[in-house]
Design a protein around this motif. Structure first.
Motif, mmCIF file in Angstrom:
data_model
loop_
_atom_site.group_PDB
_atom_site.id
_atom_site.type_symbol
_atom_site.label_atom_id
_atom_site.label_comp_id
_atom_site.label_asym_id
_atom_site.label_seq_id
_atom_site.Cartn_x
_atom_site.Cartn_y
_atom_site.Cartn_z
ATOM 1 N N UNK A 52 0.979 -1.181 0.026
ATOM 2 C CA UNK A 52 -0.069 0.454 0.010
ATOM 3 C C UNK A 52 0.980 1.113 0.248
ATOM 4 N N UNK A 53 0.483 2.480 -0.387
ATOM 5 C CA UNK A 53 1.669 2.984 -0.387
ATOM 6 C C UNK A 53 1.600 4.355 0.608
ATOM 7 N N UNK A 54 0.040 3.852 0.952
ATOM 8 C CA UNK A 54 -0.220 5.382 2.841
ATOM 9 C C UNK A 54 -0.012 4.673 3.731
ATOM 10 N N UNK A 55 0.985 3.888 4.405
ATOM 11 C CA UNK A 55 0.720 3.858 5.518
ATOM 12 C C UNK A 55 1.444 4.193 6.908
ATOM 13 N N UNK A 59 6.086 4.189 4.367
ATOM 14 C CA UNK A 59 4.943 4.638 3.917
ATOM 15 C C UNK A 59 4.929 3.582 2.162
ATOM 16 N N UNK A 60 4.389 3.315 1.594
ATOM 17 C CA UNK A 60 4.702 2.275 0.652
ATOM 18 C C UNK A 60 5.784 2.698 -0.045
ATOM 19 N N UNK A 61 5.993 4.466 -0.458
ATOM 20 C CA UNK A 61 7.174 5.100 -1.267
ATOM 21 C C UNK A 61 8.347 4.805 -1.076
ATOM 22 N N UNK A 62 8.115 5.110 0.130
ATOM 23 C CA UNK A 62 9.384 4.932 1.136
ATOM 24 C C UNK A 62 10.285 3.743 0.721
ATOM 25 N N UNK A 63 9.692 2.439 0.845
ATOM 26 C CA UNK A 63 9.570 1.251 1.185
ATOM 27 C C UNK A 63 10.501 0.360 -0.292
ATOM 28 N N UNK A 64 9.491 1.097 -1.296
ATOM 29 C CA UNK A 64 9.985 0.869 -2.933
ATOM 30 C C UNK A 64 11.643 1.406 -3.182
ATOM 31 N N UNK A 65 11.485 2.746 -2.027
ATOM 32 C CA UNK A 65 12.908 3.632 -2.225
ATOM 33 C C UNK A 65 14.261 2.924 -2.058
ATOM 34 N N UNK A 66 13.585 2.494 -1.021
ATOM 35 C CA UNK A 66 14.578 1.558 0.277
ATOM 36 C C UNK A 66 15.447 0.204 -0.318
ATOM 37 N N UNK A 67 13.925 -0.874 -0.665
ATOM 38 C CA UNK A 67 13.866 -1.628 -1.755
ATOM 39 C C UNK A 67 14.641 -1.630 -2.789
ATOM 40 N N UNK A 68 14.915 -0.764 -3.512
ATOM 41 C CA UNK A 68 15.435 -0.514 -4.306
ATOM 42 C C UNK A 68 17.076 0.061 -4.849
ATOM 43 N N UNK A 82 2.002 -1.671 -6.471
ATOM 44 C CA UNK A 82 1.968 -0.631 -5.364
ATOM 45 C C UNK A 82 -0.139 -0.451 -5.386
ATOM 46 N N UNK A 83 -0.828 -0.398 -4.452
ATOM 47 C CA UNK A 83 -1.668 0.113 -3.706
ATOM 48 C C UNK A 83 -2.111 1.157 -3.617
ATOM 49 N N UNK A 84 -3.053 1.588 -4.302
ATOM 50 C CA UNK A 84 -3.292 2.548 -3.848
ATOM 51 C C UNK A 84 -4.934 3.575 -3.948
ATOM 52 N N UNK A 85 -5.562 3.862 -2.758
ATOM 53 C CA UNK A 85 -6.603 4.422 -3.132
ATOM 54 C C UNK A 85 -6.302 5.972 -2.448
#
Length: 132
Positions: A52-55, A59-68, A82-85
């Motif tokens: 999810x993007x908002x947590x 958050x999900x965007x920070x998670x993906x940046x750190x993953x990459x 990514x999931x987002x509402x």
């Protein structure tokens, strides 16, 4: 067997994702935020992450940046949905590209759209449609 990590602060969303993707060739792990998810992907073998993007916390965007940014290619190269509402399709597509995620699914989640994204990234034959 595909190991899929579902990351969302809402346990109902995690349950829905599991329901839509359940199959004999899939196993699931869950995390309630990006911080917990990062620990899991470094500790256990995962084949795909749905986040999810908002947590809270991370958050999900920070998670993906750190993953990459990981030095471990097993972690760095994990496929990510990514999931987002909270974002429009256009905004979500832009964020997906910016952080290096592989796919985007907007909430409310539909089974066929989620299955299509996951099956495309896992590279296997499509799983049978989930009931419900």
């Amino acid at each position: 067997m595909a190991a899929i990590l579902i990351v969302d602060d809402n346990p109902t969303i995690r349950a829905i994702v599991k329901l839509y993707l359940a199959g004999p060739d899939r196993e699931f792990a869950e995390a309630a935020d990006g911080e917990q998810a990062l620990h899991l992907v470094h500790r256990e073998r995962m084949d795909l992450v749905i986040v999810d993007v908002v947590m809270p916390r991370k958050d999900g965007l920070t998670f993906v940046r750190e993953l990459r940014a990981s030095a471990d290619p097993r972690v760095r190269d994990l496929p990510v949905v990514l999931l987002t509402g909270q974002l429009t399709e256009e905004e979500g597509a832009q964020r997906t590209q910016e952080v290096g995620a592989d796919a985007l699914v907007l909430k409310p989640i539909t089974g066929p759209r989620l299955q299509q994204a996951v099956d495309g990234l896992l590279g296997g034959p499509p799983s049978p449609p989930a009931q419900g």
